[in-house]
Write a protein that holds these residues in place. Structure first.
Motif, PDB file in Angstrom:
ATOM      1  N   PHE A 265       0.877  -1.277   0.106  1.00  0.00           N
ATOM      2  CA  PHE A 265       0.088  -0.147   0.208  1.00  0.00           C
ATOM      3  C   PHE A 265       0.907   1.102   0.153  1.00  0.00           C
ATOM      4  N   PHE A 266       2.009   1.314   0.871  1.00  0.00           N
ATOM      5  CA  PHE A 266       2.536   2.514   1.115  1.00  0.00           C
ATOM      6  C   PHE A 266       3.511   2.776   0.008  1.00  0.00           C
ATOM      7  N   SER A 267       4.108   1.607  -0.528  1.00  0.00           N
ATOM      8  CA  SER A 267       5.014   1.911  -1.740  1.00  0.00           C
ATOM      9  C   SER A 267       3.974   2.272  -3.051  1.00  0.00           C
ATOM     10  N   ALA A 268       3.048   1.589  -3.213  1.00  0.00           N
ATOM     11  CA  ALA A 268       1.873   2.182  -4.153  1.00  0.00           C
ATOM     12  C   ALA A 268       1.715   3.554  -4.211  1.00  0.00           C
ATOM     13  N   VAL A 269       1.316   3.921  -3.284  1.00  0.00           N
ATOM     14  CA  VAL A 269       0.615   5.520  -2.947  1.00  0.00           C
ATOM     15  C   VAL A 269       2.033   6.284  -3.507  1.00  0.00           C
ATOM     16  N   TYR A 270       3.218   6.003  -2.590  1.00  0.00           N
ATOM     17  CA  TYR A 270       4.364   6.945  -3.042  1.00  0.00           C
ATOM     18  C   TYR A 270       4.600   6.995  -4.528  1.00  0.00           C
ATOM     19  N   TYR A 271       4.747   6.033  -5.298  1.00  0.00           N
ATOM     20  CA  TYR A 271       5.124   5.720  -6.670  1.00  0.00           C
ATOM     21  C   TYR A 271       4.345   6.302  -7.521  1.00  0.00           C
ATOM     22  N   ILE A 272       2.891   6.225  -7.228  1.00  0.00           N
ATOM     23  CA  ILE A 272       1.820   6.901  -8.174  1.00  0.00           C
ATOM     24  C   ILE A 272       1.895   8.264  -8.017  1.00  0.00           C
ATOM     25  N   SER A 273       2.103   8.772  -6.866  1.00  0.00           N
ATOM     26  CA  SER A 273       2.243  10.434  -6.695  1.00  0.00           C
ATOM     27  C   SER A 273       3.259  10.909  -7.430  1.00  0.00           C
ATOM     28  N   LEU A 274       4.348  10.207  -7.154  1.00  0.00           N
ATOM     29  CA  LEU A 274       5.639  10.573  -8.005  1.00  0.00           C
ATOM     30  C   LEU A 274       5.448  10.440  -9.452  1.00  0.00           C
ATOM     31  N   PHE A 275       4.760   9.445 -10.034  1.00  0.00           N
ATOM     32  CA  PHE A 275       4.431   9.511 -11.352  1.00  0.00           C
ATOM     33  C   PHE A 275       3.878  10.569 -11.921  1.00  0.00           C
ATOM     34  N   LEU A 389       5.860  -1.771   9.803  1.00  0.00           N
ATOM     35  CA  LEU A 389       7.110  -2.354   9.428  1.00  0.00           C
ATOM     36  C   LEU A 389       7.135  -2.564   7.926  1.00  0.00           C
ATOM     37  N   GLY A 390       5.946  -3.102   7.567  1.00  0.00           N
ATOM     38  CA  GLY A 390       5.808  -3.632   6.150  1.00  0.00           C
ATOM     39  C   GLY A 390       6.028  -2.355   5.050  1.00  0.00           C
ATOM     40  N   GLY A 391       5.472  -1.159   5.603  1.00  0.00           N
ATOM     41  CA  GLY A 391       5.632  -0.087   5.101  1.00  0.00           C
ATOM     42  C   GLY A 391       7.093   0.581   4.655  1.00  0.00           C
ATOM     43  N   ALA A 392       7.945   0.168   5.832  1.00  0.00           N
ATOM     44  CA  ALA A 392       9.321   0.712   5.522  1.00  0.00           C
ATOM     45  C   ALA A 392      10.021  -0.401   4.904  1.00  0.00           C
ATOM     46  N   ILE A 393       9.827  -1.528   5.008  1.00  0.00           N
ATOM     47  CA  ILE A 393      10.376  -2.749   4.188  1.00  0.00           C
ATOM     48  C   ILE A 393      10.085  -2.512   2.604  1.00  0.00           C
ATOM     49  N   GLY A 394       8.539  -2.263   2.445  1.00  0.00           N
ATOM     50  CA  GLY A 394       8.406  -2.288   0.868  1.00  0.00           C
ATOM     51  C   GLY A 394       8.961  -0.990   0.244  1.00  0.00           C
ATOM     52  N   VAL A 395       8.898   0.138   0.998  1.00  0.00           N
ATOM     53  CA  VAL A 395       9.222   1.455   0.311  1.00  0.00           C
ATOM     54  C   VAL A 395      10.715   1.289   0.004  1.00  0.00           C
ATOM     55  N   ALA A 396      11.598   0.653   1.059  1.00  0.00           N
ATOM     56  CA  ALA A 396      12.974   0.458   0.962  1.00  0.00           C
ATOM     57  C   ALA A 396      13.294  -0.467  -0.339  1.00  0.00           C
ATOM     58  N   ILE A 397      12.823  -1.644  -0.372  1.00  0.00           N
ATOM     59  CA  ILE A 397      12.745  -2.554  -1.483  1.00  0.00           C
ATOM     60  C   ILE A 397      12.468  -1.827  -2.804  1.00  0.00           C
ATOM     61  N   SER A 398      11.395  -1.311  -2.935  1.00  0.00           N
ATOM     62  CA  SER A 398      10.928  -0.725  -4.191  1.00  0.00           C
ATOM     63  C   SER A 398      11.984   0.520  -4.689  1.00  0.00           C
ATOM     64  N   GLY A 399      12.283   1.097  -3.579  1.00  0.00           N
ATOM     65  CA  GLY A 399      13.198   2.399  -3.854  1.00  0.00           C
ATOM     66  C   GLY A 399      14.307   1.880  -4.298  1.00  0.00           C
ATOM     67  N   THR A 400      14.928   0.897  -3.807  1.00  0.00           N
ATOM     68  CA  THR A 400      16.410   0.449  -4.231  1.00  0.00           C
ATOM     69  C   THR A 400      16.320  -0.048  -5.594  1.00  0.00           C
ATOM     70  N   ILE A 401      15.216  -0.690  -5.880  1.00  0.00           N
ATOM     71  CA  ILE A 401      15.056  -1.233  -7.464  1.00  0.00           C
ATOM     72  C   ILE A 401      14.749  -0.202  -8.308  1.00  0.00           C
ATOM     73  N   PHE A 402      13.978   0.766  -8.008  1.00  0.00           N
ATOM     74  CA  PHE A 402      13.816   1.915  -8.740  1.00  0.00           C
ATOM     75  C   PHE A 402      14.987   2.737  -9.026  1.00  0.00           C
ATOM     76  N   ASN A 403      15.912   3.070  -8.031  1.00  0.00           N
ATOM     77  CA  ASN A 403      17.037   3.664  -8.175  1.00  0.00           C
ATOM     78  C   ASN A 403      18.048   2.986  -8.863  1.00  0.00           C
ATOM     79  N   ASN A 404      18.322   1.658  -9.099  1.00  0.00           N
ATOM     80  CA  ASN A 404      19.157   1.016  -9.653  1.00  0.00           C
ATOM     81  C   ASN A 404      18.690   1.069 -11.126  1.00  0.00           C
ATOM     82  N   VAL A 405      17.440   0.879 -11.341  1.00  0.00           N
ATOM     83  CA  VAL A 405      17.059   1.031 -12.833  1.00  0.00           C
ATOM     84  C   VAL A 405      17.415   2.384 -13.300  1.00  0.00           C
ATOM     85  N   MET A 406      16.851   3.435 -12.674  1.00  0.00           N
ATOM     86  CA  MET A 406      17.284   4.866 -13.015  1.00  0.00           C
ATOM     87  C   MET A 406      18.906   4.787 -13.244  1.00  0.00           C
TER      88      MET A 406
END
Length: 496
Positions: A265-275, A389-406
């Motif tokens: 949930f928290f990863s999805a909300v963060y990245y759709i706003s960024l989009f 905790l899930g929000g922290a873990i999810g955003v960190a994982i998605s952020g790492t993947i996102f940054n590496n691709v960028m």
């Protein structure tokens, strides 16, 4: 109020840095909150049993208000970070847990779905519109109102709780209650959570992922957690997490559901706003408006699922419905680009919101129905902590993947690569992974001859990274579906 505060700060960070400076300390604003919210959240259930619902709730509210006040008046970044840490002690895990515990005490389990459904709707609504309000305050008033807004609401809430919440104080002297506190359990729990949260929050920003401190913290986590489990099973006379609440497979399965719900949930909300801000060029406020379909889905399904469960007693089917809609919604959202029309955006976000709304409170109802009444307070607080905790873990994982691709894709776009090099040569700290900042730098630089082309290429690079990061979110609803096979539909009262 508490859910709003979780996300309202995100769109105010640019204004905060402009006012207080110290861009290098920005990661600590979010990290300081999580460092206190996650470990303290697990304690509220046990403290509510020991010291009473009413005054533990008041404590959480007062501490949250104090933290908000410190943030609002902060003359420098250090005070703001301190205020976020203080607010974290009382905020989401404390306030939300106490609200859900109190509802479980005063409302029969047959009617609990309706009330907790409304709480879930408030949570979803506040979490998603937080960035909108934060952006509006930053753009038109002051970022400080992101925190001042909590003060009058908090005062009214505290006064209402003291005056109208008729919970008696549990019997026993204060000394006997303090003796019941599981000190060693608290120490090992805090150590476990901090060893997990710290590298997740600071890795990739303040610390490199392969730095010694990041690796050490991750290595220490399982040892600290093992020590916590040993204390709870062998040493504590009144443990924070009683082993007796794991009397069936539903409890651990539903805690995993809470972790995955927070991560997705928290990863999805963060990245759709960024989009919306990067690809569509929307302001933070406009990006918040664009997420309304997601809010609508969360709110409607939170309320509808609560009413349905109150009438039928069946909550398990939502553990199938929710993940399926999340998988469909996330897959569709990952296909969005600058050419997507309004109907697509509305429909895709609505589908994902329906999936989230199906789970946001049914997970709480399910876990409360799976334990005897004496464990409801503890298991509710732990479930809320797992979601944090899930929000922290999810955003960190998605952020790492996102940054590496960028980082890897920038080299394929010459205009963007040239723009980054020119900005850096002028002493401007351009970083391709900081897409919002880089987008603003390119548009406002004034000396880049290829600014338009670079902006278009940044949108393309972002869209590719965003798509991959969003598709990784599919892991969480898939795990929820798997966990559903370990969840037993209980009759209200704790029996299958």
């Amino acid at each position: 109020m508490a859910a709003l505060d979780q996300t309202i700060v995100s769109t105010a960070l640019k204004s905060v840095v402009a006012d207080l400076g110290h861009q290098d300390l920005v990661p600590w604003i979010g990290s300081a909150y999580l460092f206190t919210a996650a470990p303290f959240g697990a304690l509220y259930g046990k403290f509510a049993d020991i010291f009473g619902r009413k005054w533990v709730f008041v404590f959480a509210l007062v501490v949250f208000e104090l933290g908000s006040f410190l943030c609002g008046i902060a003359p420098n970044m250090a005070t703001l970070i301190l205020g976020r840490a203080v607010a974290g002690v009382g905020e989401v895990s404390g306030i939300f847990s106490c609200v859900l515990i109190i509802i479980s005490d005063i409302v029969s389990i047959q009617d609990r779905g309706k009330y907790q459904g409304m709480i879930g709707a408030c949570f979803g609504l506040s979490s998603v519109i937080g960035p909108l309000i934060g952006g509006a305050f930053s753009d038109h008033v002051s970022w400080r109102w992101c925190f001042y807004i909590n003060l009058p609401l908090g005062v009214i809430t505290v006064a209402t709780v003291i005056a109208f919440l008729p919970f008696p104080i549990p019997e026993g002297s204060m000394a006997s209650k303090i003796k019941r506190i599981d000190v060693f359990g608290i120490i090992t729990l805090f150590a476990s959570i901090l060893c997990l949260i710290t590298p997740l929050q600071l890795g990739g920003s303040v610390w490199a992922w392969n730095s010694a401190q990041t690796i050490i913290m991750f290595v220490l986590f399982p040892f600290c957690f093992a020590a916590f489990v040993y204390v709870e099973l062998r040493i504590a006379s009144d443990p924070i997490v009683p082993a007796g609440m794991f009397l069936n497979s539903s409890v651990p399965a539903l805690l995993v559901v809470a972790l995955c719900m927070g991560a997705g949930f928290f990863s999805a909300v963060y990245y759709i706003s960024l989009f919306f801000q990067v690809v569509n060029g929307d302001s933070a406020t406009s990006a918040g408006v664009q997420t309304i379909p997601l809010v609508f889905g969360v709110v409607i399904l939170s309320i509808a699922s609560g009413i349905y469960i109150s009438k039928t007693g069946n909550y398990k089917r939502f553990y199938y419905i929710g993940p399926v809609f999340q998988i469909i919604g996330a897959s569709l959202i990952s296909t969005l680009n600058k050419d997507s029309n309004t109907a697509q955006k509305i429909f895709y976000l609505l589908i994902f919101g329906i999936g989230c709304g199906s789970l946001v409170q049914t997970r709480v109802l399910g876990i409360q129905a799976s334990v005897p009444p004496k464990f409801i307070a503890v298991v509710t607080a732990i479930s809320q902590t797992c979601m944090t905790l899930g929000g922290a873990i999810g955003v960190a994982i998605s952020g790492t993947i996102f940054n590496n691709v960028m980082s890897n894709d920038v080299s394929n776009y010459p205009n963007l690569l040239s723009a980054v090099a020119q900005l850096q040569s002028h002493g401007i700290p351009a970083d391709p992974t900081e897409v919002l900042s880089l987008s603003g730098m390119i548009k406002e630089s004034g000396f880049l001859q290829n600014a338009t082309a670079a902006s278009e290429e940044l949108g393309l690079v972002f869209n590719n990274a965003y798509k991959i990061a969003y598709l990784t979110l599919l892991v969480y609803p898939i795990i929820i579906l798997i966990m559903t096979f370990f969840i037993t539909q209980m009759k209200f009262g704790g029996k299958a």
